[in-house]
Scaffold this active site. Sequence first.
Site, PDB file in Angstrom:
ATOM      1  N   GLU A   1       0.858  -1.189   0.000  1.00 27.20           N
ATOM      2  CA  GLU A   1       0.000   0.000   0.000  1.00 27.20           C
ATOM      3  C   GLU A   1       0.892   1.237   0.000  1.00 27.20           C
ATOM      4  OE1 GLU A   1      -2.419   2.844  -0.070  1.00 27.20           O
ATOM      5  OE2 GLU A   1      -3.474   0.914   0.040  1.00 27.20           O
TER       6      GLU A   1
ATOM      7  N   ASP B   1       5.319   1.919  -3.271  1.00 30.79           N
ATOM      8  CA  ASP B   1       4.620   2.047  -4.540  1.00 30.79           C
ATOM      9  C   ASP B   1       4.534   0.672  -5.195  1.00 30.79           C
ATOM     10  OD1 ASP B   1       3.697   3.616  -6.995  1.00 30.79           O
ATOM     11  OD2 ASP B   1       5.453   2.554  -7.761  1.00 30.79           O
ATOM     12  N   GLY B   2       3.346   0.306  -5.678  1.00 31.30           N
ATOM     13  CA  GLY B   2       3.156  -1.023  -6.245  1.00 31.30           C
ATOM     14  C   GLY B   2       4.036  -1.301  -7.443  1.00 31.30           C
TER      15      GLY B   2
ATOM     16  N   ASP C   1      -5.847  -4.015  -6.255  1.00 30.13           N
ATOM     17  CA  ASP C   1      -7.012  -3.291  -5.740  1.00 30.13           C
ATOM     18  C   ASP C   1      -6.734  -1.797  -5.887  1.00 30.13           C
ATOM     19  OD1 ASP C   1      -9.321  -2.538  -4.468  1.00 30.13           O
ATOM     20  OD2 ASP C   1      -8.612  -3.018  -2.449  1.00 30.13           O
ATOM     21  N   CYS C   2      -6.627  -1.371  -7.136  1.00 29.49           N
ATOM     22  CA  CYS C   2      -6.200  -0.009  -7.433  1.00 29.49           C
ATOM     23  C   CYS C   2      -7.384   0.950  -7.480  1.00 29.49           C
ATOM     24  CB  CYS C   2      -5.466   0.018  -8.777  1.00 29.49           C
ATOM     25  SG  CYS C   2      -6.337  -0.837 -10.104  1.00 29.49           S
TER      26      CYS C   2
END
Length: 296
Positions: free
Chosen positions: A108, A140-141, A158-159
């Site tokens: 997250e 950061d993903g 899950d953006c």
Amino acid sequence: MSQKELWYETLHANFGQYFSVENVLFREKTEHQDLVIFENPELGRVMALDGVVQTTERDEFIYHEMMTHVPLLAHGQAKKVLIIGGGDGAMLREVSRHKNIEQITMVEIDAGVVEFCRQYLPNHSAGAYDDPRFKLVIDDGVNFVNQTTEKFDVIISDCTDPIGPGESLFTSVFYEGCARSLNEGGIFVAQNGVCFLQQDEAVNSHNKLSHYFSDVSFYQAAIPTYYGGIMTFAWATQNPALRQLDLATLQNRFAQAGLACRYYNPAIHVGSFALPQYLLDALTTIPKVIGVDSSE
């Protein structure tokens, strides 16, 4: 009639929806975005980021059950799951219901979302943050999937919508990193907006994902909070058979998992891959792109 405070969603410029506000529980500009949590008489507690509703207590179960149980039961043997985003904790809650999973990693970008949702949306996580299998990474993903050496069986993105902090989670560089971070037979899923109003999102995702996965499609569910019709979820894997499991197989896996769901069931799973013709037409007319620009 008494005058109530109204909160207007700003996702679309020319139309949208509003919510009556009984009580503002929390409002703050975090490091990355504007966050507000308020109470609505019909939907319970509502969380919005940068003027866009993310989740409500009333119908969040539809979104989270479909984002988790469809890929996990399709895979059938997932041990390691990666959640990108998901700071409200509900995706973690649903994943943790699968007792055969050994490790759940959640990445997250905004620590504030996790902190404030644990306090003001406790029913979303329902204690799942205390699961010993869970590991939280504040990052950061895109950076995570391109730096990690770990491999996962299922990746759930899950953006938010592709604006602000969520924009990078719809890029080629992110999808490439996810493909590289999956074990053989792994599945990637992601929310992809309401296809009637945000059809370009699905088309763009399909085009980019197809460079890294041999089987790319979408499945869908109707979630009242997300204005405009059915929401689509991107589906990507190297094994097309995982999208075509028969009902009996899914019923057996569902029973073995011991799940009791409010929306998901094996028949819904099978039917969710049936898409409206306007979306199928849009996907079949996608122009072929030579090469991939990782910045897009």
